[in-house]
Design a protein around this motif. Structure first.
Motif: not given
Length: 159
Positions: A69, A73-74, A77, A80, A125
């Motif tokens: 991460k 956030y991955t 993500e 996105s 999210l």
């Protein structure tokens, strides 16, 4: 009061500051929505081969599969968030020199549209209500407001 995650709170502060300090630029990987969330680094661009695409590159897949991460956030993500930002700013994604783009990508209204879309996604999210959703302010029951501004603002205040 709404409880926000640390990653959301940090992202909102960074985006707010970037917007108000004129440090937000959708055409700069270190100054776009994701660039600001990731402390103005542009190394995240290697997570995909095409800017504004949701398709992870080999590097992106490795990080995703390892559970890495970036500021919470991955990789998927991150992609996105950037795609939503670019599209809400008026870009056709993935970015390409001949694709549609806004006339003035750093105009306040363009950036505000992009940030509004990003904030909505960030809240989704984290499975919380959009912190920018003001629609409840205009709800009425028997001609009277259901919510009062002061109460509404207290409820929306970030922890």
């Amino acid at each position: 009061m709404m409880k926000t995650s640390k990653r959301l709170e940090q992202a909102l502060v960074k985006l707010y500051n970037a917007y108000h300090n004129n440090n937000l630029n959708p055409e700069d990987c270190a100054a776009c929505a994701v660039g600001n969330i990731l402390d103005n680094h542009d190394s995240w661009k290697h997570l995909s081969n095409d800017h504004g695409s949701l398709e992870l590159s080999y590097v992106g897949r490795v990080h995703q599969n390892l559970g890495r991460k970036f500021n919470g956030y991955t990789p998927i993500e991150i992609l996105s968030i950037e795609k939503v930002f670019l599209e809400a700013c008026g870009f056709k994604t993935p970015l390409c020199h001949y694709n549609i783009k806004p006339e003035n990508p750093t105009a306040n209204d363009v950036l505000f549209n992009g940030l509004s879309a990003v904030v909505n996604l960030l809240c989704e999210l984290d499975s919380i209500e959009n912190v920018m959703d003001l629609s409840k302010l205009f709800e009425q029951e028997n001609g009277a407001p259901v919510y009062h501004l002061e109460t509404f603002l207290r409820e929306k205040a970030l922890a």
